[in-house]
Design a protein around this motif. Structure first.
Motif, PDB file in Angstrom:
ATOM      1  N   ALA A  12       2.066  12.991  59.336  1.00 29.16           N
ATOM      2  CA  ALA A  12       3.089  12.409  60.206  1.00 29.16           C
ATOM      3  C   ALA A  12       3.453  13.489  61.201  1.00 29.16           C
ATOM      4  O   ALA A  12       4.281  14.354  60.929  1.00 29.16           O
ATOM      5  CB  ALA A  12       4.310  11.966  59.409  1.00 29.16           C
ATOM      6  N   GLY A 285       2.434   9.468  71.516  1.00 32.45           N
ATOM      7  CA  GLY A 285       2.703   8.174  70.912  1.00 32.45           C
ATOM      8  C   GLY A 285       1.460   7.557  70.318  1.00 32.45           C
ATOM      9  O   GLY A 285       0.451   8.216  70.093  1.00 32.45           O
ATOM     10  N   ARG A 288       0.319   3.534  65.371  1.00 32.10           N
ATOM     11  CA  ARG A 288       0.507   4.021  63.995  1.00 32.10           C
ATOM     12  C   ARG A 288       0.174   5.509  63.898  1.00 32.10           C
ATOM     13  O   ARG A 288       0.991   6.303  63.471  1.00 32.10           O
ATOM     14  CB  ARG A 288      -0.362   3.211  63.015  1.00 32.10           C
ATOM     15  CG  ARG A 288       0.193   1.826  62.736  1.00 32.10           C
ATOM     16  CD  ARG A 288      -0.566   1.169  61.611  1.00 32.10           C
ATOM     17  NE  ARG A 288       0.020  -0.134  61.277  1.00 32.10           N
ATOM     18  CZ  ARG A 288       0.973  -0.310  60.398  1.00 32.10           C
ATOM     19  NH1 ARG A 288       1.468   0.741  59.760  1.00 32.10           N
ATOM     20  NH2 ARG A 288       1.437  -1.517  60.132  1.00 32.10           N
ATOM     21  N   ILE A 290       0.204   8.641  65.422  1.00 30.94           N
ATOM     22  CA  ILE A 290       0.904   9.162  66.593  1.00 30.94           C
ATOM     23  C   ILE A 290       0.239  10.461  67.050  1.00 30.94           C
ATOM     24  O   ILE A 290       0.129  11.420  66.281  1.00 30.94           O
ATOM     25  CB  ILE A 290       2.395   9.396  66.275  1.00 30.94           C
ATOM     26  CG1 ILE A 290       3.049   8.061  65.883  1.00 30.94           C
ATOM     27  CG2 ILE A 290       3.114  10.011  67.460  1.00 30.94           C
ATOM     28  CD1 ILE A 290       4.489   8.180  65.467  1.00 30.94           C
ATOM     29  N   THR A 329      10.795  14.107  68.685  1.00 32.07           N
ATOM     30  CA  THR A 329      10.562  13.156  67.599  1.00 32.07           C
ATOM     31  C   THR A 329      10.188  11.811  68.196  1.00 32.07           C
ATOM     32  O   THR A 329      10.902  11.286  69.056  1.00 32.07           O
ATOM     33  CB  THR A 329      11.808  13.011  66.711  1.00 32.07           C
ATOM     34  OG1 THR A 329      12.142  14.285  66.148  1.00 32.07           O
ATOM     35  CG2 THR A 329      11.552  12.028  65.584  1.00 32.07           C
ATOM     36  N   ILE A 330       9.073  11.264  67.738  1.00 33.77           N
ATOM     37  CA  ILE A 330       8.571   9.982  68.219  1.00 33.77           C
ATOM     38  C   ILE A 330       8.705   8.974  67.088  1.00 33.77           C
ATOM     39  O   ILE A 330       8.158   9.184  66.000  1.00 33.77           O
ATOM     40  CB  ILE A 330       7.107  10.099  68.677  1.00 33.77           C
ATOM     41  CG1 ILE A 330       6.963  11.197  69.732  1.00 33.77           C
ATOM     42  CG2 ILE A 330       6.603   8.770  69.220  1.00 33.77           C
ATOM     43  CD1 ILE A 330       5.528  11.539  70.053  1.00 33.77           C
ATOM     44  N   SER A 331       9.421   7.911  67.346  1.00 42.90           N
ATOM     45  CA  SER A 331       9.641   6.888  66.317  1.00 42.90           C
ATOM     46  C   SER A 331       8.952   5.595  66.727  1.00 42.90           C
ATOM     47  O   SER A 331       9.098   5.134  67.861  1.00 42.90           O
ATOM     48  CB  SER A 331      11.143   6.630  66.125  1.00 42.90           C
ATOM     49  OG  SER A 331      11.798   7.801  65.666  1.00 42.90           O
ATOM     50  N   ARG A 332       8.184   5.059  65.807  1.00 37.51           N
ATOM     51  CA  ARG A 332       7.536   3.771  65.998  1.00 37.51           C
ATOM     52  C   ARG A 332       7.886   2.872  64.818  1.00 37.51           C
ATOM     53  O   ARG A 332       8.467   3.317  63.831  1.00 37.51           O
ATOM     54  CB  ARG A 332       6.006   3.947  66.100  1.00 37.51           C
ATOM     55  CG  ARG A 332       5.561   4.749  67.320  1.00 37.51           C
ATOM     56  CD  ARG A 332       5.835   3.978  68.604  1.00 37.51           C
ATOM     57  NE  ARG A 332       5.363   4.693  69.793  1.00 37.51           N
ATOM     58  CZ  ARG A 332       6.110   5.499  70.525  1.00 37.51           C
ATOM     59  NH1 ARG A 332       7.381   5.705  70.173  1.00 37.51           N
ATOM     60  NH2 ARG A 332       5.624   6.093  71.590  1.00 37.51           N
ATOM     61  N   ALA A 335       5.997   4.350  61.753  1.00 37.38           N
ATOM     62  CA  ALA A 335       5.907   5.784  61.474  1.00 37.38           C
ATOM     63  C   ALA A 335       6.847   6.557  62.379  1.00 37.38           C
ATOM     64  O   ALA A 335       7.267   6.088  63.444  1.00 37.38           O
ATOM     65  CB  ALA A 335       4.466   6.264  61.677  1.00 37.38           C
ATOM     66  N   THR A 336       7.159   7.769  61.939  1.00 37.29           N
ATOM     67  CA  THR A 336       7.948   8.716  62.723  1.00 37.29           C
ATOM     68  C   THR A 336       7.259  10.068  62.650  1.00 37.29           C
ATOM     69  O   THR A 336       6.846  10.498  61.564  1.00 37.29           O
ATOM     70  CB  THR A 336       9.385   8.832  62.179  1.00 37.29           C
ATOM     71  OG1 THR A 336      10.024   7.563  62.277  1.00 37.29           O
ATOM     72  CG2 THR A 336      10.180   9.843  62.987  1.00 37.29           C
ATOM     73  N   SER A 338       7.286  14.235  64.234  1.00 44.30           N
ATOM     74  CA  SER A 338       7.985  15.286  64.975  1.00 44.30           C
ATOM     75  C   SER A 338       6.980  16.353  65.386  1.00 44.30           C
ATOM     76  O   SER A 338       6.088  16.718  64.608  1.00 44.30           O
ATOM     77  CB  SER A 338       9.089  15.921  64.119  1.00 44.30           C
ATOM     78  OG  SER A 338      10.096  14.975  63.834  1.00 44.30           O
TER      79      SER A 338
END
Length: 508
Positions: A12, A285, A288, A290, A329-332, A335-336, A338
């Motif tokens: 992640a 990004g 899923r 990232i 931090t990228i949040s989808r 998933a997240t 950093s």
């Protein structure tokens, strides 16, 4: 045995979590299922593993196989689990060393012929294995050089699935296979340029050295041909080389981006995205899996935005949070992730769309509304986060002909290194090492805060509204970099005055 266990890694961002891959063989209707929150690519491993085993003379048992990926609540993405799934399934029936299988992390994608294909993110995966105490990792042969960059881990580079099974004690004959190669990738590296080639911009060169000494962000505004790009390309060359931790982090990010990693690059990274880059290209990004964007790839190095007035406002404003926090931090939905974002921002822009506004003898054809719209792309909050604002002019032919020898890259690098050592000694009892990282409260109220008589010009600028409190702190940071370059242990009025000029063109 009917249950076999081994390990894989779920990534992640740069953080990797160990995933226990356990396979159970039961006497039921033949079936093969993977459970534990796999994504589509991982669910398709059933067919890849089945064909790879058959073509490696290691047929799977014709009974029910259930593969569980634990912890089941952790999302798992990609094809990098193939080898771990295959070995766990084979170990349920073929005699293997159970202790060896259970003490090894397996990474890699399987081809239908049984060969191991390279995958992105091997370096952070091996690092995660080492941190978790796993001492042996199997990787595809094409990723072997990359995986061996991690010290203290036994790395085995496998060409085929048969190689892996034999290492674990399976009594099989392995056919010779050609290893799958990883195509070379072209990566933008810091150009090897000489600082002395910059002619007639002594103030700009001095400002660049100050920026390098303290890790400060810099904005250069001037007409085309003033040397903005030349200066930006020479900044990585005067920065200190990356230490082991920073070099590993930089290489890990490049590995996640799918680049081929052969060794640790010690030169700070240099990223220069095109002005048509989207927010996703800068930030990173993916649905899923990232991937890091230009901001993360520039960490511990330089992010250069040329022709900043041509970037979309939304893309530029995406820089504001990473500039403050040093991370992104990228949040989808699924998933997240950093990523580190400790980069030096270098922004270059023209004064107007045609570039001739304010140039002596220049014929600017831009209407006022176009100039305001062009410069308005750089918002006030973004500019407030930049430490040095530099206004540049074109170099005249006469000046170029009579130019004195400028500062060389080697000389500037020595000065920058000495200044950073002074800053590190001064900040040794704090969590910071660079002037650009020091908190404003410590600068204003700490043991080395300047006395009122020294900061009087700064207080006056804040009172007039020429500076925000954030800008106030940034001027203090630049002032300390000036003091380090001049080998002073305390700030004086000259340092404050010069830093004010570099920030807002204010004369103390």
């Amino acid at each position: 045995m009917t249950v076999a266990r081994t390990w894989a890694v779920a990534l992640a961002g740069l953080e990797g979590a160990l995933v226990e891959v356990e396979a159970d063989l039961t006497n039921q209707i033949p079936d093969f299922r993977i459970i534990g929150l796999p994504d589509k690519a991982l669910a398709e491993a059933v067919q890849r593993v089945h064909n790879a085993c058959a073509n490696s003379d290691l047929p799977l048992p014709r009974r029910r196989l259930t593969v569980n990926l634990s912890p089941a609540s952790l999302p798992k993405q990609g094809s990098g689990f193939d080898v771990a799934v295959a070995i766990a399934c084979l170990a349920t029936e073929i005699p293997m060393d159970a202790a060896s299988v259970a003490a090894t992390v397996h990474l890699g994608e399987l081809g239908l012929d049984g060969r191991l294909r390279p995958i992105p993110g091997v370096l952070p995966s091996v690092l995660a294995s080492a941190r978790a105490g796993i001492g042996r990792v199997v990787v595809p042969y094409a990723n072997l050089e990359e995986a061996r960059l991690v010290q203290g881990v036994e790395v085995l580079g496998a060409v085929s699935l048969g190689d892996v099974a034999r290492w674990h004690g399976a009594d099989i004959a392995v056919r010779e296979r050609e290893p799958v190669t990883q195509p070379a990738t072209t990566t933008l590296r810091a150009p090897d340029r000489e600082l002395a080639e910059v002619i007639g911009q002594r103030d700009a060169v001095d400002a660049l050295v100050v920026a390098a000494a303290g890790g400060h962000h810099i904005l250069m505004s001037g007409p085309p041909g003033a040397g903005k790009t030349m200066l930006a390309e020479r900044l990585p060359g005067i920065l200190p080389p990356l230490d082991d931790e920073a070099a590993l982090a930089s290489a890990s990010i490049r590995s996640l981006a799918g680049e081929r990693i052969a060794d640790l690059e010690r030169t700070p990274p240099f990223e220069a995205p095109h002005h048509s880059a989207s927010v996703a290209a800068l930030v990173g990004g993916g649905s899923r899996l990232i991937r890091p964007g230009a901001i993360a790839r520039a960490s511990d190095g330089v992010l250069f935005l040329d022709e900043a007035g041509e970037f979309a406002s939304s893309a530029l404003d995406a820089l504001r949070q990473p500039l403050e926090s040093g991370a992104i931090t990228i949040s989808r939905a699924g998933a997240t992730a950093s990523f580190p974002a400790r980069f030096q921002l270098v922004v270059a822009t023209n004064p107007c769309p045609c570039g001739n506004y304010g140039v002596p003898g220049g014929a600017c054809v831009c209407p006022p509304i176009a100039i305001r719209r062009y410069l308005g792309r750089l918002s006030g909050p973004l500019i407030d986060r930049i430490d040095i604002e530099l206004s540049m002019r074109r170099v005249s032919v006469a000046h170029a002909g009579a130019a004195e020898p400028g500062t060389t890259t080697a000389e500037a690098k020595v000065r920058v290194g000495e200044a950073r050592e002074r800053a590190a000694r001064r900040l040794r009892a704090t969590p910071w090492r660079l002037n650009a990282q020091v908190s404003g409260a410590w600068l204003r109220q700490g043991p080395l805060a300047p006395p009122p008589v020294v900061r009087r010009p700064l207080d006056a600028a804040l009172h007039r509204g020429s500076l925000t409190l954030r800008g106030y702190d940034r001027v203090l940071r630049v002032a300390w970099s000036l003091a380090d370059l001049s080998r002073h242990d305390r700030l004086d009025a000259q340092h404050i005055g010069r830093a004010l000029f570099l920030k807002r063109g204010i004369t103390a």
